[in-house]
Design a protein around this motif. Structure first.
Motif, PDB file in Angstrom:
ATOM      1  N   MET A 178       0.850  -1.200   0.000  1.00  0.00           N
ATOM      2  CA  MET A 178       0.000   0.000   0.000  1.00  0.00           C
ATOM      3  C   MET A 178       0.880   1.242   0.000  1.00  0.00           C
ATOM      4  O   MET A 178       1.875   1.312   0.715  1.00  0.00           O
ATOM      5  CB  MET A 178      -0.918  -0.005   1.220  1.00  0.00           C
ATOM      6  CG  MET A 178      -1.597   1.322   1.469  1.00  0.00           C
ATOM      7  SD  MET A 178      -2.911   1.233   2.685  1.00  0.00           S
ATOM      8  CE  MET A 178      -4.178   0.476   1.695  1.00  0.00           C
ATOM      9  N   ARG A 179       0.485   2.221  -0.817  1.00  0.00           N
ATOM     10  CA  ARG A 179       1.222   3.488  -0.863  1.00  0.00           C
ATOM     11  C   ARG A 179       0.268   4.609  -0.460  1.00  0.00           C
ATOM     12  O   ARG A 179      -0.763   4.832  -1.099  1.00  0.00           O
ATOM     13  CB  ARG A 179       1.763   3.726  -2.271  1.00  0.00           C
ATOM     14  CG  ARG A 179       2.949   4.693  -2.322  1.00  0.00           C
ATOM     15  CD  ARG A 179       3.664   4.552  -3.652  1.00  0.00           C
ATOM     16  NE  ARG A 179       4.956   5.202  -3.616  1.00  0.00           N
ATOM     17  CZ  ARG A 179       5.342   6.158  -4.475  1.00  0.00           C
ATOM     18  NH1 ARG A 179       4.504   6.553  -5.430  1.00  0.00           N
ATOM     19  NH2 ARG A 179       6.534   6.690  -4.396  1.00  0.00           N
ATOM     20  N   VAL A 180       0.611   5.312   0.609  1.00  0.00           N
ATOM     21  CA  VAL A 180      -0.245   6.354   1.168  1.00  0.00           C
ATOM     22  C   VAL A 180       0.500   7.681   1.143  1.00  0.00           C
ATOM     23  O   VAL A 180       1.664   7.770   1.560  1.00  0.00           O
ATOM     24  CB  VAL A 180      -0.646   6.028   2.620  1.00  0.00           C
ATOM     25  CG1 VAL A 180      -1.598   7.090   3.159  1.00  0.00           C
ATOM     26  CG2 VAL A 180      -1.273   4.643   2.714  1.00  0.00           C
ATOM     27  N   VAL A 181      -0.168   8.717   0.657  1.00  0.00           N
ATOM     28  CA  VAL A 181       0.341  10.086   0.751  1.00  0.00           C
ATOM     29  C   VAL A 181      -0.452  10.796   1.833  1.00  0.00           C
ATOM     30  O   VAL A 181      -1.693  10.759   1.840  1.00  0.00           O
ATOM     31  CB  VAL A 181       0.197  10.837  -0.581  1.00  0.00           C
ATOM     32  CG1 VAL A 181       0.514  12.327  -0.388  1.00  0.00           C
ATOM     33  CG2 VAL A 181       1.126  10.243  -1.632  1.00  0.00           C
ATOM     34  N   VAL A 182       0.245  11.413   2.760  1.00  0.00           N
ATOM     35  CA  VAL A 182      -0.431  12.174   3.814  1.00  0.00           C
ATOM     36  C   VAL A 182       0.006  13.634   3.693  1.00  0.00           C
ATOM     37  O   VAL A 182       1.206  13.938   3.623  1.00  0.00           O
ATOM     38  CB  VAL A 182      -0.126  11.602   5.221  1.00  0.00           C
ATOM     39  CG1 VAL A 182       1.356  11.589   5.521  1.00  0.00           C
ATOM     40  CG2 VAL A 182      -0.869  12.377   6.294  1.00  0.00           C
ATOM     41  N   CYS A 183      -0.969  14.534   3.604  1.00  0.00           N
ATOM     42  CA  CYS A 183      -0.685  15.958   3.454  1.00  0.00           C
ATOM     43  C   CYS A 183      -0.657  16.629   4.824  1.00  0.00           C
ATOM     44  O   CYS A 183      -1.504  16.343   5.671  1.00  0.00           O
ATOM     45  CB  CYS A 183      -1.731  16.620   2.561  1.00  0.00           C
ATOM     46  SG  CYS A 183      -1.772  15.977   0.873  1.00  0.00           S
ATOM     47  N   PHE A 184       0.301  17.503   5.010  1.00  0.00           N
ATOM     48  CA  PHE A 184       0.414  18.211   6.287  1.00  0.00           C
ATOM     49  C   PHE A 184       0.731  19.668   6.007  1.00  0.00           C
ATOM     50  O   PHE A 184       1.031  20.060   4.875  1.00  0.00           O
ATOM     51  CB  PHE A 184       1.494  17.578   7.169  1.00  0.00           C
ATOM     52  CG  PHE A 184       2.903  17.756   6.642  1.00  0.00           C
ATOM     53  CD1 PHE A 184       3.702  18.801   7.083  1.00  0.00           C
ATOM     54  CD2 PHE A 184       3.436  16.875   5.708  1.00  0.00           C
ATOM     55  CE1 PHE A 184       5.000  18.977   6.600  1.00  0.00           C
ATOM     56  CE2 PHE A 184       4.720  17.030   5.220  1.00  0.00           C
ATOM     57  CZ  PHE A 184       5.505  18.087   5.662  1.00  0.00           C
ATOM     58  N   LYS A 185       0.668  20.483   7.060  1.00  0.00           N
ATOM     59  CA  LYS A 185       0.943  21.912   6.909  1.00  0.00           C
ATOM     60  C   LYS A 185       1.815  22.413   8.045  1.00  0.00           C
ATOM     61  O   LYS A 185       1.715  21.944   9.184  1.00  0.00           O
ATOM     62  CB  LYS A 185      -0.371  22.709   6.849  1.00  0.00           C
ATOM     63  CG  LYS A 185      -0.173  24.165   6.404  1.00  0.00           C
ATOM     64  CD  LYS A 185      -1.501  24.878   6.206  1.00  0.00           C
ATOM     65  CE  LYS A 185      -1.282  26.289   5.674  1.00  0.00           C
ATOM     66  NZ  LYS A 185      -2.548  27.043   5.531  1.00  0.00           N
ATOM     67  N   HIS A 186       2.668  23.363   7.710  1.00  0.00           N
ATOM     68  CA  HIS A 186       3.553  24.039   8.665  1.00  0.00           C
ATOM     69  C   HIS A 186       2.860  25.334   9.072  1.00  0.00           C
ATOM     70  O   HIS A 186       2.639  26.217   8.236  1.00  0.00           O
ATOM     71  CB  HIS A 186       4.884  24.315   7.959  1.00  0.00           C
ATOM     72  CG  HIS A 186       5.986  24.796   8.847  1.00  0.00           C
ATOM     73  ND1 HIS A 186       6.474  24.061   9.904  1.00  0.00           N
ATOM     74  CD2 HIS A 186       6.722  25.944   8.807  1.00  0.00           C
ATOM     75  CE1 HIS A 186       7.471  24.722  10.476  1.00  0.00           C
ATOM     76  NE2 HIS A 186       7.630  25.866   9.842  1.00  0.00           N
ATOM     77  N   VAL A 187       2.457  25.451  10.339  1.00  0.00           N
ATOM     78  CA  VAL A 187       1.624  26.580  10.778  1.00  0.00           C
ATOM     79  C   VAL A 187       2.211  27.228  12.026  1.00  0.00           C
ATOM     80  O   VAL A 187       2.981  26.609  12.760  1.00  0.00           O
ATOM     81  CB  VAL A 187       0.179  26.106  11.081  1.00  0.00           C
ATOM     82  CG1 VAL A 187      -0.464  25.494   9.843  1.00  0.00           C
ATOM     83  CG2 VAL A 187       0.158  25.119  12.244  1.00  0.00           C
ATOM     84  N   PRO A 188       1.831  28.476  12.294  1.00  0.00           N
ATOM     85  CA  PRO A 188       2.237  29.099  13.559  1.00  0.00           C
ATOM     86  C   PRO A 188       1.705  28.302  14.751  1.00  0.00           C
ATOM     87  O   PRO A 188       0.555  27.849  14.744  1.00  0.00           O
ATOM     88  CB  PRO A 188       1.581  30.485  13.493  1.00  0.00           C
ATOM     89  CG  PRO A 188       1.436  30.760  12.033  1.00  0.00           C
ATOM     90  CD  PRO A 188       1.130  29.433  11.413  1.00  0.00           C
ATOM     91  N   ASP A 189       2.543  28.111  15.735  1.00  0.00           N
ATOM     92  CA  ASP A 189       2.167  27.365  16.937  1.00  0.00           C
ATOM     93  C   ASP A 189       0.986  28.059  17.621  1.00  0.00           C
ATOM     94  O   ASP A 189       1.009  29.274  17.847  1.00  0.00           O
ATOM     95  CB  ASP A 189       3.362  27.297  17.891  1.00  0.00           C
ATOM     96  CG  ASP A 189       3.174  26.290  19.006  1.00  0.00           C
ATOM     97  OD1 ASP A 189       2.019  26.035  19.386  1.00  0.00           O
ATOM     98  OD2 ASP A 189       4.181  25.755  19.502  1.00  0.00           O
ATOM     99  N   VAL A 190      -0.036  27.274  17.949  1.00  0.00           N
ATOM    100  CA  VAL A 190      -1.247  27.868  18.533  1.00  0.00           C
ATOM    101  C   VAL A 190      -0.989  28.459  19.918  1.00  0.00           C
ATOM    102  O   VAL A 190      -1.776  29.292  20.383  1.00  0.00           O
ATOM    103  CB  VAL A 190      -2.392  26.831  18.617  1.00  0.00           C
ATOM    104  CG1 VAL A 190      -2.859  26.440  17.228  1.00  0.00           C
ATOM    105  CG2 VAL A 190      -1.969  25.603  19.405  1.00  0.00           C
ATOM    106  N   VAL A 191       0.067  28.021  20.592  1.00  0.00           N
ATOM    107  CA  VAL A 191       0.336  28.566  21.927  1.00  0.00           C
ATOM    108  C   VAL A 191       1.349  29.701  21.876  1.00  0.00           C
ATOM    109  O   VAL A 191       1.706  30.259  22.913  1.00  0.00           O
ATOM    110  CB  VAL A 191       0.844  27.455  22.881  1.00  0.00           C
ATOM    111  CG1 VAL A 191      -0.198  26.368  23.041  1.00  0.00           C
ATOM    112  CG2 VAL A 191       2.167  26.859  22.403  1.00  0.00           C
ATOM    113  N   SER A 192       1.820  30.059  20.680  1.00  0.00           N
ATOM    114  CA  SER A 192       2.783  31.153  20.572  1.00  0.00           C
ATOM    115  C   SER A 192       2.057  32.495  20.501  1.00  0.00           C
ATOM    116  O   SER A 192       0.845  32.555  20.280  1.00  0.00           O
ATOM    117  CB  SER A 192       3.657  30.962  19.329  1.00  0.00           C
ATOM    118  OG  SER A 192       2.881  31.094  18.155  1.00  0.00           O
TER     119      SER A 192
END
Length: 262
Positions: free
Chosen positions: A1-15
């Motif tokens: 099985m080949r899976v692509v997972v998309c993610f994002k680089h975001v400002p830290d919610v506690v910053s």
């Protein structure tokens, strides 16, 4: 099985977030989007059970490499960051076009069975990307899965809303977004952190995506279908009014309410 997972680089919610020129300042305390950790965990669990490969993909600034490394530490096998100055200001449609082109390039190498995403990013919170990506790839889509069972050819998802629960099954290839209820993301141990350093982590520009024609896609702020007209920080909360009760607190409260409701 080949899976692509998309993610994002975001400002830290506690910053401490800052707004400049109507836009959220990035690149100071940015980190892996928390809600994408559930998608990463679902992808890694599927490959642990069935065998195969998990590829983590994002579009963002070059420092998104930090979040890509964390995705590798959490069990993905490979990571790709698409970083290009021409992408600044791109909206959800343009982002989906870039991610879809990247996924199609990976599919040309070896077929991709499943694309997983989190339910939303904690910066924009639009939840538009998963469905837009599925439309761009012309694949079936199941959104907001709170339970997910994956076999070699299908995925069965449960999702709850408005007092009822759907149970849906989709054949691969497909796109699925998951909620933060679907699992508990693992915390990488020292061995996983060390192993991540030897896994492939590639930085692609738009020119590195095979067959990608930047002139025919909606990338950049000028091509975005939505424009940010302004953004302002909420004013700091001021101290409330304290009424000392010396026998006439009720009267003082009534006068206070009368003044507020004028």
């Amino acid at each position: 099985m080949r899976v692509v997972v998309c993610f994002k680089h975001v400002p830290d919610v506690v910053s401490q977030r800052r707004i400049e020129d109507g836009r959220l300042v990035r690149g100071e305390d940015d980190t892996l989007n928390e809600l994408d950790e559930n998608a990463i965990e679902a992808a890694v669990q599927a490959v642990e059970d069935l065998g195969g490969e998990v590829i983590a993909v994002t579009m963002g600034p070059e420092d998104a490499e930090d979040s890509a490394l964390l995705a590798l530490q959490k069990g993905t096998d490979r990571a790709i960051v698409v970083a290009d100055d021409r992408l600044e200001g791109t909206d959800a449609v343009g982002t989906a076009q870039v991610l879809a082109a990247t996924i199609r390039a990976l599919h040309a190498e070896t077929p991709v069975d499943l694309v997983l995403t989190g339910m939303a990013s904690l910066d924009g919170m639009t939840s538009m990307l998963p469905a837009t990506l599925a439309a761009e790839l012309d694949l079936p889509y199941v959104g907001l899965a709170s339970e997910l069972e994956i076999t070699e050819t299908t995925a069965t998802a449960k999702r709850s809303a408005d007092g009822f629960t759907d149970t849906l099954q989709v054949s691969f290839p497909a796109v699925i977004s998951v909620t933060d209820q679907v699992n508990d993301p693992r915390y990488p141990n020292f061995k996983a952190m060390k192993a991540a350093r030897s896994k492939p982590l590639d930085i692609w520009s738009l020119d590195d995506i095979p067959g990608f024609d930047v002139d025919n896609v909606q990338v950049g702020a000028e091509s975005a279908g939505t424009q940010i007209l302004g953004a302002d920080q909420e004013p700091e909360r001021v101290a409330g009014t304290v009424i000392q009760d010396s026998g006439d607190a009720g009267v003082k409260l009534a006068h206070f309410l009368a003044d507020v409701l004028k």
